[in-house]
Scaffold this motif. Sequence first.
Motif, short mmCIF file in Angstrom:
data_model
loop_
_atom_site.label_atom_id
_atom_site.label_comp_id
_atom_site.label_asym_id
_atom_site.label_seq_id
_atom_site.Cartn_x
_atom_site.Cartn_y
_atom_site.Cartn_z
N GLY B 209 28.30 59.57 -5.26
CA GLY B 209 28.72 59.61 -4.04
C GLY B 209 30.53 60.25 -4.80
O GLY B 209 31.14 61.07 -3.98
N GLY B 210 30.79 59.59 -5.19
CA GLY B 210 32.38 59.87 -5.72
C GLY B 210 32.54 59.59 -6.52
O GLY B 210 34.23 60.57 -7.26
N THR B 211 31.84 60.82 -7.46
CA THR B 211 32.11 61.48 -8.60
C THR B 211 33.56 62.19 -8.25
O THR B 211 33.35 63.11 -7.54
N GLY B 212 34.60 62.27 -9.16
CA GLY B 212 35.92 63.19 -9.43
C GLY B 212 36.43 63.14 -7.91
O GLY B 212 38.09 63.79 -7.65
N TYR B 213 36.34 61.62 -7.77
CA TYR B 213 37.55 61.08 -6.22
C TYR B 213 38.24 60.18 -6.55
O TYR B 213 37.59 58.93 -7.24
N VAL B 214 39.02 59.94 -5.92
CA VAL B 214 39.56 58.49 -5.87
C VAL B 214 39.85 58.25 -4.34
O VAL B 214 40.18 59.41 -3.65
N ILE B 215 39.09 57.12 -4.18
CA ILE B 215 38.81 56.57 -3.14
C ILE B 215 39.82 55.93 -2.54
O ILE B 215 40.45 55.02 -3.29
N GLU B 216 39.96 56.14 -1.35
CA GLU B 216 40.93 54.78 -0.20
C GLU B 216 40.71 54.22 0.66
O GLU B 216 40.01 55.56 1.75
N GLY B 241 30.80 56.05 -7.86
CA GLY B 241 31.06 57.18 -8.77
C GLY B 241 32.90 57.67 -8.72
O GLY B 241 32.88 58.30 -9.57
N ALA B 242 33.53 57.06 -8.13
CA ALA B 242 34.88 57.23 -8.30
C ALA B 242 35.66 56.12 -10.05
O ALA B 242 35.26 55.57 -9.30
N ARG B 243 36.86 57.24 -9.73
CA ARG B 243 37.20 56.23 -10.63
C ARG B 243 38.02 55.35 -10.56
O ARG B 243 38.49 54.35 -11.12
N ALA B 244 38.47 55.77 -9.41
CA ALA B 244 39.57 54.34 -8.64
C ALA B 244 39.22 54.35 -6.99
O ALA B 244 38.51 55.05 -6.47
N GLY B 245 39.38 53.58 -6.51
CA GLY B 245 40.34 53.20 -5.11
C GLY B 245 40.76 52.43 -4.66
O GLY B 245 41.73 51.99 -6.07
N LEU B 246 41.60 52.29 -3.56
CA LEU B 246 42.77 51.99 -3.43
C LEU B 246 42.88 51.68 -1.93
O LEU B 246 42.05 52.05 -0.83
N ILE B 247 43.37 50.40 -1.54
CA ILE B 247 43.85 50.03 -0.19
C ILE B 247 45.12 50.31 -0.41
O ILE B 247 45.85 49.38 -1.23
#
Lengths: 194, 484
Positions: B209-216, B241-247
């Motif tokens: 679901g997160g492929t191609g995204y960076v999640i915040e 699937g996200a490359r990175a996540g952020l908070i």
Amino acid sequence: MDQLRTVEGRAFPLGRKNVDTDVIIPAHYLKTISRIGLGKGAFETVRAEPGNVFDDPEYAGSPILIAGDNFGCGSSREHAAWALNDMGIKAVIAPSFSDIFSGNAFKNGILTVVLPQEAVDRLLEVAKTDPIAIDLEHCSVTTPFQDRFEFEIDSFRRNCLMKGLDEIGLTLAMDSKISAYETRLATERSWLSA
Amino acid sequence: MSTKPTSNKPRTLYEKIWDAHVVDRRDDGTCLIYIDRHLVHEVTSPQAFEGLRVAGRTVRRPDLTLAVPDHNLPTTPRRAADGSRLPIADLESAQQLAALESNAPEFGIRYIDATAPEQGIVHVVGPEQGFSQPGTTIVCGDSHTSCHGGIGALAFGIGTSEVEHVLATQTLLLKQSKTMEIRVDGKLGFGVSPKDVILAIIGRIGAAGGTGYVIEYTGNVFREMSVEGRLTVSNMSIEGGARAGLIAPDETVFAYLEGRPMAPKGAEWDKAVAWWKTLPSDPGAVYDKVVIIDAAEISPSVTWGTSPEDVVPITGVVPDPDSFADPSKQEAARKSLAYMGLTPGMRMVDVPLEHIFIGSCTNSRIEDLRAAAAVAKGRKVSSRIKQALVVPGSGLVKLQAEAEGLDRIFLDAGFEWREPGCSMCLAMNPDKVPPGERCASTSNRNFVGRQGPGSRTHLLSPEMAAAAAINGHLSDVRDMMGGR
Ligand code: SF4
């Protein structure tokens, strides 16, 4: 990386299709901590066949490999390119390559030449007895029998190979920009440098 | 550099960090991005160092690089009674460790020795030492580098060629990702941990679901979460699937970092905090995709299959593959269930276990150990459990836990108390789940063979793992927390 303008010499006439990276270098050689020395494990399963091209003294030390469709398919292991490099192979000719493999080959200074099947068949024939020559400047493959086949290659890759630039070398060529960034970093976010 | 906007458009946290790290922008949109922090471990680095050596290159910024072994160190004692170092039996592991031990000084890189108290899993060590900081770009040759997003860093895993590229140039050529906001507002239920939050998110968006995204991750649930919890959540961004996540970094993060060995000091600290405060997404910043989840809907959860998206509440049952709309998912579910040895309709709480693993960069920090110990206290590990491991994420976590008496609680209950490292997360070291056996694990991947060939993994939180250990089967930890 070495500059690559021409590759001349005998070629391993392997010819077969769908040579996957597990054939190029089997998984049990991946435990290494070096990218040097993988040549001894290259094509292990092919070498187990009597009369194979790799153990035929006729082709010893050939800088070119000629194969069938879809060369380098399968797992993305960069070890496949490292193994070819270690064997002294500078160019592979085939009707098609897996994208990941040609990317890895390029990163390691190996030229992948795509030619139509008929041209590959002719080169396989010539390779049994005579040398062939690849000229990256003119994007051509020639034989001592007046054969001449032209191929296409991404201009960026061609330029990098001819100048012997690897990706790191290319980035290092932008040193002034990186240094300028670092100078600003040292004042604007000085806490980042130990 | 400054997080200078290219226009006055409100920007997300990700866009601000990205803009601050652009060294060069090309016509095709690719950017040369500066890397502030590079974590190096023994498995993905030997060929990178060799590449440098062969090309006669040096490490551009050894001061921004930190090396620590973790992946294939055994978790048994590393020193003999006389203080001498014990050898590693596995030849390959020993070679990789020896390579890092000699590469680090050769290239002038700071190195944390396998026997130092600061040693641990890279993703535990980085934040713990204050090496990982908000607004930095952090890379490491391990896909769970996304972990450091929990303190507001843009962090992602890279391959060996990229490790070499960063060592030599301190940069990477990258294309900007799309942004996805995952907002969780409301009140988390009793017994619901950060691990349950991220499992629920992955269950919702899917492993791709997160492929191609960076999640915040936004919303009051994350604002109120500890740094440890945020690291757990961001760690598993890659499993969605996200490359990175952020908070977004906030006072909680600043308080966590202040005084840590590699964190800024004095005036530098004040300057850093002032900059960190400019990082959170601007009001009105637009994300490419938004997912909203109600905190009240999240339950203590476990996985049933071989993808982290195969999540059900612990009160649920093994799903029927036919219940999935997508035919390829039906097929995948059938394969998963065959591998996992489960039948549709079986209650999750009836799934028996042989192994318990409390550890990994997802859940091996002090809070995780406290949560597990609170459940284990005064209880005994079930006799059907063959092995129950507790593996602290670092030597410092281990010392802290021992100071709090947590080791005694675990040992008295029948858990093993090990030396820090990746351990049973990936089975590159001697800690493995045997074929066909089943493990309740606080790690991040339940892939086929991840914990050893033929191993069966159920992902869950540390408190749920402790509950499972006591009962010998997957269990609802809420029943052991005195109810509500
Ligand atoms: S604990 Fe597992 S996921 Fe984390 S760094 Fe180690 S191997 Fe990677």
